[in-house]
Motif scaffolding. Sequence first.
Motif, PDB file in Angstrom:
ATOM      1  N   ARG A   1       4.911   0.959   1.921  1.00 59.06           N
ATOM      2  CA  ARG A   1       5.861   2.049   2.161  1.00 59.06           C
ATOM      3  C   ARG A   1       5.324   3.016   3.223  1.00 59.06           C
ATOM      4  O   ARG A   1       6.070   3.476   4.077  1.00 59.06           O
ATOM      5  CB  ARG A   1       6.146   2.774   0.857  1.00 59.06           C
TER       6      ARG A   1
ATOM      7  N   THR B   1       2.916   1.005  -2.329  1.00 59.22           N
ATOM      8  CA  THR B   1       2.648   2.296  -1.708  1.00 59.22           C
ATOM      9  C   THR B   1       2.102   2.124  -0.294  1.00 59.22           C
ATOM     10  O   THR B   1       2.531   2.820   0.632  1.00 59.22           O
ATOM     11  CB  THR B   1       1.645   3.093  -2.562  1.00 59.22           C
ATOM     12  N   ILE B   2       1.197   1.189  -0.108  1.00 58.38           N
ATOM     13  CA  ILE B   2       0.649   0.940   1.217  1.00 58.38           C
ATOM     14  C   ILE B   2       1.737   0.427   2.157  1.00 58.38           C
ATOM     15  O   ILE B   2       1.856   0.902   3.301  1.00 58.38           O
ATOM     16  CB  ILE B   2      -0.524  -0.055   1.140  1.00 58.38           C
TER      17      ILE B   2
ATOM     18  N   THR C   1       7.606  -4.644   0.901  1.00 62.78           N
ATOM     19  CA  THR C   1       7.931  -3.672  -0.142  1.00 62.78           C
ATOM     20  C   THR C   1       8.904  -4.257  -1.148  1.00 62.78           C
ATOM     21  O   THR C   1       8.697  -4.154  -2.359  1.00 62.78           O
ATOM     22  CB  THR C   1       8.535  -2.400   0.482  1.00 62.78           C
TER      23      THR C   1
ATOM     24  N   MET D   1      -0.345  -2.773 -11.954  1.00 59.39           N
ATOM     25  CA  MET D   1      -0.832  -1.618 -11.244  1.00 59.39           C
ATOM     26  C   MET D   1      -1.173  -1.971  -9.795  1.00 59.39           C
ATOM     27  O   MET D   1      -0.978  -1.162  -8.903  1.00 59.39           O
ATOM     28  CB  MET D   1      -2.065  -1.090 -11.985  1.00 59.39           C
ATOM     29  N   LEU D   2      -1.653  -3.176  -9.593  1.00 63.12           N
ATOM     30  CA  LEU D   2      -1.995  -3.605  -8.244  1.00 63.12           C
ATOM     31  C   LEU D   2      -0.755  -3.674  -7.357  1.00 63.12           C
ATOM     32  O   LEU D   2      -0.810  -3.304  -6.181  1.00 63.12           O
ATOM     33  CB  LEU D   2      -2.694  -4.969  -8.294  1.00 63.12           C
TER      34      LEU D   2
ATOM     35  N   LEU E   1       1.799  -1.805  -7.561  1.00 66.53           N
ATOM     36  CA  LEU E   1       2.164  -0.434  -7.219  1.00 66.53           C
ATOM     37  C   LEU E   1       1.368   0.061  -6.016  1.00 66.53           C
ATOM     38  O   LEU E   1       1.925   0.712  -5.123  1.00 66.53           O
ATOM     39  CB  LEU E   1       1.943   0.479  -8.423  1.00 66.53           C
ATOM     40  N   TYR E   2       0.090  -0.256  -5.966  1.00 60.36           N
ATOM     41  CA  TYR E   2      -0.718   0.125  -4.808  1.00 60.36           C
ATOM     42  C   TYR E   2      -0.237  -0.605  -3.551  1.00 60.36           C
ATOM     43  O   TYR E   2      -0.183  -0.026  -2.464  1.00 60.36           O
ATOM     44  CB  TYR E   2      -2.193  -0.167  -5.046  1.00 60.36           C
ATOM     45  N   ASP E   3       0.090  -1.879  -3.692  1.00 63.67           N
ATOM     46  CA  ASP E   3       0.583  -2.640  -2.545  1.00 63.67           C
ATOM     47  C   ASP E   3       1.904  -2.079  -2.029  1.00 63.67           C
ATOM     48  O   ASP E   3       2.117  -1.989  -0.822  1.00 63.67           O
ATOM     49  CB  ASP E   3       0.754  -4.112  -2.924  1.00 63.67           C
TER      50      ASP E   3
END
Length: 98
Positions: A11, A8-9, A49, A1-2, A4-6
Amino acid sequence: MLALYDVTIARFVELFQTFKLLDYIGRNRIYSKMSVSSLKKLKYSTYTTVFFFAAGLTFLVSVIESDIAGKFMVCPICTIASGPFVLLSQSLRSLMSR
């Protein structure tokens, strides 16, 4: 999950730098130091990314033993979607260095 946050940031940083670069192009400041800085940040965020997508895919393969076909296809699609950002930054950077 971490991861995914990375991703997104990273991106959103890519998109922001792309819009900044397009703003510089619209103002005819493409050969300025600010646009070169924007290109460098765009390139690094794109590489970040791709790295986090690859790390997330590796984590999914190693942890989840069930059917991961859908999750497996998301990573290459998003990685390929980052390709034009890298090509744009490299081609513009080579034009600016001349």
